[in-house]
Scaffold this active site. Structure first.
Site, PDB file in Angstrom:
ATOM      1  CD  GLU A 137      57.845   5.368 -19.483  1.00 24.69           C
ATOM      2  OE1 GLU A 137      58.691   5.355 -20.400  1.00 24.69           O
ATOM      3  OE2 GLU A 137      57.083   4.414 -19.259  1.00 24.69           O
ATOM      4  NE  ARG A 285      51.261  -0.701 -22.225  1.00 21.74           N
ATOM      5  CZ  ARG A 285      51.021   0.238 -21.302  1.00 21.74           C
ATOM      6  NH1 ARG A 285      50.184   1.231 -21.568  1.00 21.74           N
ATOM      7  NH2 ARG A 285      51.629   0.188 -20.127  1.00 21.74           N
ATOM      8  CG  LEU A 286      52.890  -7.101 -22.572  1.00 22.50           C
ATOM      9  CD1 LEU A 286      54.257  -7.418 -21.987  1.00 22.50           C
ATOM     10  CD2 LEU A 286      52.576  -8.022 -23.736  1.00 22.50           C
ATOM     11  CD1 TRP A 288      51.122  -5.574 -17.920  1.00 24.21           C
ATOM     12  CD2 TRP A 288      51.543  -3.994 -16.406  1.00 24.21           C
ATOM     13  NE1 TRP A 288      51.782  -4.565 -18.563  1.00 24.21           N
ATOM     14  CE2 TRP A 288      52.046  -3.576 -17.665  1.00 24.21           C
ATOM     15  CE3 TRP A 288      51.684  -3.148 -15.314  1.00 24.21           C
ATOM     16  CZ2 TRP A 288      52.688  -2.350 -17.832  1.00 24.21           C
ATOM     17  CZ3 TRP A 288      52.319  -1.930 -15.475  1.00 24.21           C
ATOM     18  CH2 TRP A 288      52.822  -1.543 -16.718  1.00 24.21           C
ATOM     19  CG  ASP A 391      59.212  -2.753 -19.101  1.00 23.36           C
ATOM     20  OD1 ASP A 391      60.072  -1.858 -19.059  1.00 23.36           O
ATOM     21  OD2 ASP A 391      58.287  -2.758 -19.930  1.00 23.36           O
ATOM     22  CD  GLU A 394      61.420   3.028 -15.710  1.00 23.28           C
ATOM     23  OE1 GLU A 394      62.130   2.661 -16.647  1.00 23.28           O
ATOM     24  OE2 GLU A 394      60.308   2.490 -15.432  1.00 23.28           O
ATOM     25  NE  ARG A 441      61.244   1.348 -18.879  1.00 20.96           N
ATOM     26  CZ  ARG A 441      60.177   1.953 -19.379  1.00 20.96           C
ATOM     27  NH1 ARG A 441      60.111   2.210 -20.666  1.00 20.96           N
ATOM     28  NH2 ARG A 441      59.180   2.311 -18.589  1.00 20.96           N
ATOM     29  CG  ASP A 458      60.107   1.850 -24.147  1.00 21.04           C
ATOM     30  OD1 ASP A 458      60.740   0.785 -24.193  1.00 21.04           O
ATOM     31  OD2 ASP A 458      59.149   2.037 -23.381  1.00 21.04           O
TER      32      ASP A 458
END
Length: 665
Positions: A137, A285-286, A288, A391, A394, A441, A458
């Site tokens: 992040e 949030r989504l 998942w 998305d 990381e 990203r 972000d």
């Protein structure tokens, strides 16, 4: 000329293309080795990594052994490291058990400037600083002097610092027109803090350094692009209008109609909440589990067809983790496709902030194929999606067990590349390469060959130096130098925490930046109800509509730039020095060349109505909005909303196209 190694009584030297790249003597040894034992702490993608190397040894003496050099700590001592040359590469191998830390000092020229490091957010010119290479992040605030960063550090080590990035890459270019790439996925450090040397620290005992040289910086960038693989071309639809990001369930379509009625040129509707939502303290949030959620979007197949009839594509969202309360998690668990704990055969669960997820183990080819076909292929492409945010990438922990037995410390940086490969494989399986599009990203060396479009991550919803709107320019320019031709950002930014919310000023200026990016895409952010949106007021909506028209009009030029990137590796957004190689331009990161024919100097400061702009070269530049010609040099340019400082070459073959923008309001 290929790389060569030579030794004498008290020296070792490596040359590439007629230039000395490494020199070691007993008085100034260039190579050190040690034993290490990393301590890694991860909290929701934020990492704290420490090490206390043992038995650090300077390898001050060398002797040739055939075509290789053997390095030791003293004359007659056992060799501890072997250097071997192969073409343009220098192979490094430690020879004593347990020595898995290596430091190499490369030759630096006086006053040399350095760029690269992957996608860096804070500094384009890396000179004078060190940059750990570890995907994570990026942090919120990223500036230890600010209260926001302090608060986020106290909450899960999440404040970040100037080198934190989703996409690091151990590759750098210098103003001496050479480049170096570390061919290793280990934790490493590019250290340019001493002007007398360029130091590379590697937490692995065997790796290669690859060297490149050219007569021009553009040629060097092209070589790197060839090395890592050219990005697939952007689809025409993606550059032909704005992609509107809404996550308001069925109400998104009503809001889109108002945006269209305002005159916006829209090529895509991006609803990341197509899979449902989960409310957390971080924000909305989504859910998942990567399939259509009928409760959130009751008639989505019909809606997608209606959009298609208007020439508008539908985009969604996916990432490589599965919520443990979702159906696909159970399917992957039953098939043995999840990474496991080290102490048992139970699946390893990652805390993503108030919910846990399994890690689809992409080192298992069957698991990667399953995700590409079962999830992206059937649930997304076959369902009618033309694009998506791919998305994360990381978050691979270093204390899990992978299918292929690989060390997670070495796989962590590689994870985004496997994730990109999974997405590209799914698109290719449907014959949609160059039509369907995903954007990422996270990244590392090699992601370029698979991912057609980066996004800058972000950013905070502000103008701050290390985490605001200006960082997306640095991100695009630095990533472009190492082979990523196309980048863009969330119009409006994303992260809104601790009372930090969007202003109309920020949103208006980000609309302008989006118009002069390869892809223009808005985002509602992590707290959409607290923040202004592109349709929150008539003034903001008018600005978005006007800038979307600018973006659409520029499509033929962006098509040319995208095709040029595929052919040559040159990025769409370029540092000024890529075409005007002059030292005063080496650190300029708040304006860019949009291809060779246009110059963009976005407004990245709050509440200003103009800025100084550098116009390089020897020929005049034409102001996009007034048609007035400006001589090369530095000028203060008035910049009311809707007219960011943009100039173009009057002799460009696209000049007639650019001239039409004078009438766009």
């Amino acid at each position: 000329m290929p790389l060569t190694i030579a030794t004498g009584y008290d020296w070792l030297s490596c040359h590439h293309a007629g230039r000395e790249v490494l020199r070691s003597t007993p008085a100034a040894p260039a190579i050190f080795v040690a034993k290490g034992q990393p301590i890694v702490t991860m909290v929701r993608g934020n990492f704290d990594i420490t090490d206390t190397p043992q038995e650090r040894t300077a390898l001050a003496f060398a002797q040739m052994d055939g075509e290789s050099a053997l390095l030791s700590a003293a004359p007659g001592a056992p060799p501890m490291l072997r250097l071997s040359a192969a073409g343009d590469s220098l192979r490094i191998e430690t020879l004593q058990p347990g020595f898995d830390r290596v430091w190499i000092n490369l030759v630096a020229q006086p006053g040399e400037h350095v760029w690269g490091g992957g996608e860096q957010m804070s500094y384009l010119d890396l000179s004078g600083r060190r940059f750990p290479i570890w995907t994570s992040e990026p942090g919120v605030g990223r500036d230890k002097s600010t209260e926001l960063t302090r608060l986020m550090d106290a909450q899960g080590m999440a404040g970040g610092d100037y080198w934190w990035t989703n996409y690091p890459q151990p590759t750098f270019l210098t103003s001496s027109l050479i480049a170096c790439h570390l061919d290793s996925s280990a934790y490493s450090v590019l250290d340019f803090s001493d002007p007398a040397r360029h130091r590379i620290e590697v937490w692995e005992g065997a790796f290669s350094l690859e060297f490149f040289a050219d007569d021009t910086i553009a040629g060097l960038v092209g070589q790197l692009s060839t090395r890592f693989g050219r990005q697939p071309p952007l689809p025409d639809w993606a550059i032909g209008g704005a992609i509107v990001g809404l996550k308001h369930g069925e109400a998104s379509f009503t809001r889109l109609e108002r945006i269209l009625e305002a005159g916006a040129q829209v090529s895509g509707l991006w609803c990341e909440d197509w899979i449902g939502i989960r409310q957390t303290t971080f924000g909305r949030r989504l859910f998942w589990d990567w399939s259509w959620n009928p409760a959130r979007y009751p008639a989505l197949p019909d809606r997608i067809a209606e959009l298609a009839a208007k020439g508008i594509r539908f985009l969604g969202y996916v990432n490589p983790y599965l919520a443990d309360d979702g159906a696909q998690y159970q399917e992957a668990l039953s098939a043995g496709y999840l990474a496991l704990r080290q102490d048992s055969d139970a699946p390893y669960l990652v805390d993503f902030g108030e919910f846990d997820c399994g890690v689809v183990d992409f080192t298992n080819p069957a698991a990667l194929d399953w995700f590409a076909e079962r999830v992206i292929g059937r649930e997304m492409l076959d369902f009618g999606l033309s694009g998506w945010m791919a998305d994360f990438g990381e978050y691979l922990p270093v204390d899990l067990r992978l299918h292929d037995g690989s060390d997670p410390m070495l796989m962590h940086n590689r994870w985004p590349v496997l994730w990109a490969e999974c997405n590209a494989k799914a698109i290719a399986s449907r014959g949609k390469t160059g039509d369907a599009m995903f954007f990422m990203r996270a990244g590392f060396s090699g992601v370029q060959a698979h991912c057609p479009l980066l996004w800058a991550g972000d950013q905070s919803v502000d103008f701050t130096r290390h985490d605001g709107i200006g960082t997306v320019l640095t991100a695009a320019l630095s990533a472009g130098l190492v082979g990523n031709a196309c980048s863009h950002s969330d119009v409006g930014g994303y992260t809104s925490l601790h009372g930090n919310v969007r202003t109309a000023d920020l949103l208006m200026r980000w609309c302008e930046l989006g118009a002069f990016s390869p892809v223009m895409r808005s985002h509602e952010g992590n707290r959409p109800d607290d923040n202004l949106q592109i349709d929150s007021s008539d003034a903001i909506l008018a600005q978005f509509a006007a800038m979307s028209k600018v973006h659409a009009i520029l499509a033929p030029y962006v098509r040319h730039l995208s095709d040029e990137a595929v052919a040559t590796g040159l990025p769409v957004q370029r540092p000024l020095f890529l075409h005007y190689f002059e030292e005063p331009l080496f650190a300029v990161q708040d304006q860019y060349l949009y291809g060779a024919d246009m110059l963009v100097a976005p407004i990245v400061q709050a509440k200003v109505t103009g800025r100084s702009v550098i116009l390089p070269g020897e020929q005049p530049w034409r102001h996009l909005w007034s048609g007035k010609d400006f001589a090369p040099g530095t000028h203060f340019v008035d910049s009311p909303y809707g007219q960011p400082p943009v100039f173009y070459r009057p002799e460009s073959r696209f000049a007639p196209l650019f001239a039409t923008l004078e009438t766009v309001q």
